[in-house]
Write an enzyme that holds these catalytic residues in place. Sequence first.
Site, PDB file in Angstrom:
ATOM      1  N   ASN A   9     -12.971  -3.053   0.022  1.00 16.71           N
ATOM      2  CA  ASN A   9     -14.617  -2.873  -0.067  1.00 16.71           C
ATOM      3  C   ASN A   9     -14.307  -2.656  -1.714  1.00 16.71           C
ATOM      4  O   ASN A   9     -13.328  -1.632  -1.987  1.00 16.71           O
ATOM      5  CB  ASN A   9     -14.741  -1.541   0.737  1.00 16.71           C
ATOM      6  CG  ASN A   9     -15.627  -0.826  -0.169  1.00 16.71           C
ATOM      7  OD1 ASN A   9     -16.427  -1.680  -0.717  1.00 16.71           O
ATOM      8  ND2 ASN A   9     -16.431   0.156   0.522  1.00 16.71           N
ATOM      9  N   TRP A  10     -14.770  -3.362  -2.740  1.00 17.97           N
ATOM     10  CA  TRP A  10     -14.366  -2.757  -4.075  1.00 17.97           C
ATOM     11  C   TRP A  10     -15.048  -2.304  -4.872  1.00 17.97           C
ATOM     12  O   TRP A  10     -15.012  -1.875  -6.297  1.00 17.97           O
ATOM     13  CB  TRP A  10     -15.094  -4.685  -4.781  1.00 17.97           C
ATOM     14  CG  TRP A  10     -13.977  -5.303  -3.938  1.00 17.97           C
ATOM     15  CD1 TRP A  10     -11.915  -5.367  -3.643  1.00 17.97           C
ATOM     16  CD2 TRP A  10     -13.560  -6.796  -4.770  1.00 17.97           C
ATOM     17  NE1 TRP A  10     -11.883  -6.628  -3.342  1.00 17.97           N
ATOM     18  CE2 TRP A  10     -12.254  -7.593  -4.209  1.00 17.97           C
ATOM     19  CE3 TRP A  10     -14.592  -7.855  -5.861  1.00 17.97           C
ATOM     20  CZ2 TRP A  10     -12.257  -8.992  -4.361  1.00 17.97           C
ATOM     21  CZ3 TRP A  10     -14.413  -8.951  -5.902  1.00 17.97           C
ATOM     22  CH2 TRP A  10     -13.561  -9.891  -4.501  1.00 17.97           C
ATOM     23  N   LYS A  11     -15.925  -1.985  -4.111  1.00 17.68           N
ATOM     24  CA  LYS A  11     -17.423  -1.002  -4.407  1.00 17.68           C
ATOM     25  C   LYS A  11     -17.868  -1.304  -5.829  1.00 17.68           C
ATOM     26  O   LYS A  11     -17.464  -2.830  -5.873  1.00 17.68           O
ATOM     27  CB  LYS A  11     -16.980   0.443  -4.388  1.00 17.68           C
ATOM     28  CG  LYS A  11     -16.250   1.556  -3.298  1.00 17.68           C
ATOM     29  CD  LYS A  11     -15.514   2.358  -3.339  1.00 17.68           C
ATOM     30  CE  LYS A  11     -14.805   3.101  -2.477  1.00 17.68           C
ATOM     31  NZ  LYS A  11     -14.215   4.367  -1.452  1.00 17.68           N
ATOM     32  N   HIS A  95     -21.655   3.698   4.445  1.00 16.75           N
ATOM     33  CA  HIS A  95     -20.561   4.119   3.834  1.00 16.75           C
ATOM     34  C   HIS A  95     -20.403   5.256   3.397  1.00 16.75           C
ATOM     35  O   HIS A  95     -22.459   6.144   3.133  1.00 16.75           O
ATOM     36  CB  HIS A  95     -20.382   3.724   2.006  1.00 16.75           C
ATOM     37  CG  HIS A  95     -19.012   3.754   2.041  1.00 16.75           C
ATOM     38  ND1 HIS A  95     -18.962   4.991   1.222  1.00 16.75           N
ATOM     39  CD2 HIS A  95     -17.569   3.346   2.124  1.00 16.75           C
ATOM     40  CE1 HIS A  95     -17.756   4.849   0.665  1.00 16.75           C
ATOM     41  NE2 HIS A  95     -17.064   3.885   1.630  1.00 16.75           N
ATOM     42  N   GLU A  97     -20.244   7.052   0.675  1.00 15.52           N
ATOM     43  CA  GLU A  97     -21.032   6.685  -1.574  1.00 15.52           C
ATOM     44  C   GLU A  97     -22.275   6.431  -0.556  1.00 15.52           C
ATOM     45  O   GLU A  97     -22.709   6.922  -1.560  1.00 15.52           O
ATOM     46  CB  GLU A  97     -20.391   5.918  -1.788  1.00 15.52           C
ATOM     47  CG  GLU A  97     -19.479   6.780  -2.005  1.00 15.52           C
ATOM     48  CD  GLU A  97     -17.381   5.641  -1.787  1.00 15.52           C
ATOM     49  OE1 GLU A  97     -17.683   4.633  -2.691  1.00 15.52           O
ATOM     50  OE2 GLU A  97     -16.489   5.797  -2.067  1.00 15.52           O
ATOM     51  N   GLU A 167     -13.784   7.138   8.400  1.00 21.15           N
ATOM     52  CA  GLU A 167     -13.258   7.549   7.177  1.00 21.15           C
ATOM     53  C   GLU A 167     -13.668   9.125   7.052  1.00 21.15           C
ATOM     54  O   GLU A 167     -14.969   9.691   6.646  1.00 21.15           O
ATOM     55  CB  GLU A 167     -13.954   7.141   6.039  1.00 21.15           C
ATOM     56  CG  GLU A 167     -14.317   4.865   6.020  1.00 21.15           C
ATOM     57  CD  GLU A 167     -14.329   4.088   4.487  1.00 21.15           C
ATOM     58  OE1 GLU A 167     -13.658   3.755   4.498  1.00 21.15           O
ATOM     59  OE2 GLU A 167     -15.113   4.677   4.088  1.00 21.15           O
ATOM     60  N   GLY A 173     -10.401   8.122  -1.761  1.00 16.89           N
ATOM     61  CA  GLY A 173      -9.693   8.429  -2.991  1.00 16.89           C
ATOM     62  C   GLY A 173      -8.937   8.672  -3.637  1.00 16.89           C
ATOM     63  O   GLY A 173      -8.718   9.420  -4.924  1.00 16.89           O
ATOM     64  N   SER A 213      -7.503   6.367   1.221  1.00 20.84           N
ATOM     65  CA  SER A 213      -6.617   5.836   0.883  1.00 20.84           C
ATOM     66  C   SER A 213      -5.250   4.870   1.398  1.00 20.84           C
ATOM     67  O   SER A 213      -4.045   5.782   1.739  1.00 20.84           O
ATOM     68  CB  SER A 213      -5.840   7.571   0.287  1.00 20.84           C
ATOM     69  OG  SER A 213      -7.077   7.704  -0.395  1.00 20.84           O
ATOM     70  N   GLY A 234     -10.520   0.840   0.068  1.00 22.79           N
ATOM     71  CA  GLY A 234     -11.183   0.687  -1.531  1.00 22.79           C
ATOM     72  C   GLY A 234      -9.963   0.338  -2.269  1.00 22.79           C
ATOM     73  O   GLY A 234      -9.308  -1.050  -2.471  1.00 22.79           O
ATOM     74  N   GLY A 235      -9.601   0.900  -2.942  1.00 21.26           N
ATOM     75  CA  GLY A 235      -8.491   1.310  -4.548  1.00 21.26           C
ATOM     76  C   GLY A 235      -7.478  -0.483  -4.274  1.00 21.26           C
ATOM     77  O   GLY A 235      -7.080  -0.880  -5.022  1.00 21.26           O
TER      78      GLY A 235
END
Length: 252
Positions: A9-11, A95, A97, A167, A173, A213, A234-235
């Site tokens: 998930n590149w966001k 998600h 966010e 999640e 993150g 993470s 993500g990251g």
Amino acid sequence: MRKNVIAANWKMNKVLSEANQFADAVVDKVPADDNVEAIVCAPFPFLPALVEKTKGSPIKIGAQNMHFEENGAFTGEVSPVMLRDLGVTHVVIGHSERRAYFAETDETVNKKTHAAFNHVLTPIICVGETLEQREANETKDHIENQVRKALEGLTDEQTASVIIAYEPIWAIGTGKTASSEDANEVCTHIRSVLKEITSEDVAEKVIIQYGGSVKPANVDELLAQSDIDGALVGGASLEAESFFKLVEAGTK
Ligand SMILES: O=C[C@H](O)COP(=O)(O)O
């Protein structure tokens, strides 16, 4: 036996040239392996290029959100019809966010889940608790509520093919990962809720990912758990090498 689904998930990261470089770097490396499925969920502007570049490879391309309507006066929105037309196969729904910053609710998550199935997209439905909820011992009730509402009205066949991403919000993150045992405990609870909603047979088919993470250093331990069938990352999914390592872990 369920496969592992590793979804990037590149966001809201990268520009088009970086997205293309990533695709060039991974497209011939990601193996066609029955044990793993690799998905890259990218910002809307990169989707056509990524679909094109990954054609013929086992990599699937996903969006990070969509509207539940097919078309209409919804300025700024993207519909499931548009995504399907591009060759996108997956879509992240709900998600944390989106829930926190863009007023996503359990009701819109359910509408989007139905819309995804109506347009042959596989939904990756995100659920997760806040730190306050975890500390108040409300995690399981909260997750159960989110899962039940997201899946309301689906057929058994549809339920069997959803991907659920657990999640914990406090682990996203932050560098804090839930211990693999704690993450598995919640994923096992999700599967028991699925059994109540549908049947043991259907529940055993559902892919349940962990997210928060995840990185090459901790992915093996997470994937070794009985009810964790992959990761939403993500990251650590932004660099091709790191994404490739995560996918490789999923083949084991
Ligand atoms: O969708 C991915 C999750 O929000 C996890 O993000 P993270 O791997 O950067 O913690």
